[in-house]
Motif scaffolding. Structure first.
Motif, PDB file in Angstrom:
ATOM      1  N   SER A  68      -4.317   0.949   6.344  1.00  0.00           N
ATOM      2  CA  SER A  68      -2.939   0.865   5.859  1.00  0.00           C
ATOM      3  C   SER A  68      -2.388  -0.547   6.049  1.00  0.00           C
ATOM      4  O   SER A  68      -1.789  -1.128   5.139  1.00  0.00           O
ATOM      5  CB  SER A  68      -2.076   1.875   6.609  1.00  0.00           C
ATOM      6  N   ALA A  69      -2.599  -1.102   7.249  1.00  0.00           N
ATOM      7  CA  ALA A  69      -2.090  -2.446   7.543  1.00  0.00           C
ATOM      8  C   ALA A  69      -2.743  -3.481   6.646  1.00  0.00           C
ATOM      9  O   ALA A  69      -2.082  -4.414   6.183  1.00  0.00           O
ATOM     10  CB  ALA A  69      -2.335  -2.796   9.010  1.00  0.00           C
ATOM     11  N   THR A  71      -3.833  -3.178   3.544  1.00  0.00           N
ATOM     12  CA  THR A  71      -3.196  -3.130   2.222  1.00  0.00           C
ATOM     13  C   THR A  71      -1.822  -3.781   2.245  1.00  0.00           C
ATOM     14  O   THR A  71      -1.490  -4.598   1.385  1.00  0.00           O
ATOM     15  CB  THR A  71      -3.071  -1.667   1.747  1.00  0.00           C
ATOM     16  N   ILE A  72      -1.031  -3.427   3.245  1.00  0.00           N
ATOM     17  CA  ILE A  72       0.328  -3.960   3.342  1.00  0.00           C
ATOM     18  C   ILE A  72       0.310  -5.468   3.564  1.00  0.00           C
ATOM     19  O   ILE A  72       1.087  -6.212   2.957  1.00  0.00           O
ATOM     20  CB  ILE A  72       1.111  -3.233   4.457  1.00  0.00           C
ATOM     21  N   LEU A  75      -0.576  -7.425   0.393  1.00  0.00           N
ATOM     22  CA  LEU A  75       0.617  -7.473  -0.468  1.00  0.00           C
ATOM     23  C   LEU A  75       1.674  -8.412   0.108  1.00  0.00           C
ATOM     24  O   LEU A  75       2.350  -9.138  -0.628  1.00  0.00           O
ATOM     25  CB  LEU A  75       1.187  -6.063  -0.655  1.00  0.00           C
ATOM     26  N   PHE A  76       1.819  -8.409   1.433  1.00  0.00           N
ATOM     27  CA  PHE A  76       2.757  -9.291   2.126  1.00  0.00           C
ATOM     28  C   PHE A  76       2.397 -10.759   1.868  1.00  0.00           C
ATOM     29  O   PHE A  76       3.259 -11.575   1.560  1.00  0.00           O
ATOM     30  CB  PHE A  76       2.716  -8.954   3.620  1.00  0.00           C
ATOM     31  N   SER A 185       8.645  -3.470  -2.814  1.00  0.00           N
ATOM     32  CA  SER A 185       8.047  -2.776  -1.667  1.00  0.00           C
ATOM     33  C   SER A 185       8.241  -1.269  -1.776  1.00  0.00           C
ATOM     34  O   SER A 185       7.312  -0.491  -1.553  1.00  0.00           O
ATOM     35  CB  SER A 185       8.664  -3.267  -0.360  1.00  0.00           C
ATOM     36  N   TRP A 189       5.266   1.511  -2.282  1.00  0.00           N
ATOM     37  CA  TRP A 189       5.067   2.620  -1.343  1.00  0.00           C
ATOM     38  C   TRP A 189       4.744   3.902  -2.101  1.00  0.00           C
ATOM     39  O   TRP A 189       3.931   4.699  -1.670  1.00  0.00           O
ATOM     40  CB  TRP A 189       6.311   2.820  -0.480  1.00  0.00           C
ATOM     41  N   ALA A 193       0.888   2.299  -1.134  1.00  0.00           N
ATOM     42  CA  ALA A 193       0.901   1.226  -0.140  1.00  0.00           C
ATOM     43  C   ALA A 193       1.828   1.541   1.022  1.00  0.00           C
ATOM     44  O   ALA A 193       2.252   0.647   1.745  1.00  0.00           O
ATOM     45  CB  ALA A 193       1.308  -0.094  -0.798  1.00  0.00           C
ATOM     46  N   ALA A 194       2.114   2.812   1.232  1.00  0.00           N
ATOM     47  CA  ALA A 194       2.990   3.213   2.333  1.00  0.00           C
ATOM     48  C   ALA A 194       2.256   3.079   3.659  1.00  0.00           C
ATOM     49  O   ALA A 194       1.033   3.205   3.706  1.00  0.00           O
ATOM     50  CB  ALA A 194       3.455   4.658   2.128  1.00  0.00           C
ATOM     51  N   PRO A 195       2.973   2.799   4.732  1.00  0.00           N
ATOM     52  CA  PRO A 195       2.303   2.668   6.032  1.00  0.00           C
ATOM     53  C   PRO A 195       1.775   4.028   6.514  1.00  0.00           C
ATOM     54  O   PRO A 195       2.402   5.054   6.316  1.00  0.00           O
ATOM     55  CB  PRO A 195       3.407   2.146   6.949  1.00  0.00           C
TER      56      PRO A 195
END
Length: 199
Positions: A68-69, A71-72, A75-76, A185, A189, A193-195
């Motif tokens: 998860s992290a 992917t985020i 994107l970040f 964002s 999600w 891409a949600a945590p």
């Protein structure tokens, strides 16, 4: 490249004058600067959210799963670089309105160097403590705004009064960009891409 970043942080007025005198090919090389510096907050927050976690009150540490992290954080990273490039393009686009001579590379270089305090503040993600990260973030934003108001008239070679208006217009673009990233964002999600948190 790093010399300019250190100069902008510790002796901004003279460093902006040095940047204003750079030949075009040196300015073009500065386009890579935000791509490199954006790695610092991305790596910091990946490590901090997966290995350290954060706490709310006296509860257990909350951590993200590595998948998860990842992917985020990817994107970040692209959001940071995309924001610098987008704002840099608008700096170039607005330059004629304020009587400045510019290029897209010059706009990106100005915005990238102005964002240096934000990139460095992103290192606070190695140990995510909400109150500390908020204080560091506010200080970094204030320093970046100061650098923008100082740098635009010098690098664009325009009077300070016109530079003030130009910088204020850039700040408005930055606020629009932040809003777009927040909306993006939320949309991402919904697309997976949600945590995801560890147990």
């Amino acid at each position: 490249m790093i010399n300019h970043a250190i100069g902008v942080l510790f002796r901004p007025a003279s460093e902006w004058q040095d940047i204003a005198r750079l030949p075009e090919n040196s300015v073009n090389k500065l386009v890579l600067y935000p791509c490199i510096m954006a790695l610092l907050p991305a790596v910091a927050w990946f490590y901090g959210t997966t290995n350290i976690g954060w706490t709310v009150g006296d509860g257990d540490a909350i951590k993200l799963t590595a998948d998860s992290a990842r992917t985020i954080i990817i994107l970040f990273y692209f959001a940071m670089v995309g924001a610098v490039v987008g704002i840099g393009y608008f700096v170039h686009w607005m330059s004629r309105t304020y009587g400045a001579d510019s290029s897209i590379a010059k706009g990106i270089a100005i915005v990238g160097l102005t964002a240096t305090p934000l990139f460095i503040a992103g290192a606070s993600g190695f140990y995510p403590i909400l109150w500390l990260d908020m204080i560091v973030g506010v200080i970094a934003v204030c320093w970046s705004v100061y650098l923008l108001y100082l740098g635009i008239p010098i690098v664009m070679d325009i009077p300070e009064e016109r530079g003030f208006l130009f910088s204020s217009a850039v700040i408005a673009i930055c606020l629009v960009m932040v809003t777009c990233i927040m909306v993006g964002s939320v949309i991402l999600w919904d697309f997976g891409a949600a945590p995801a948190f560890t147990d």
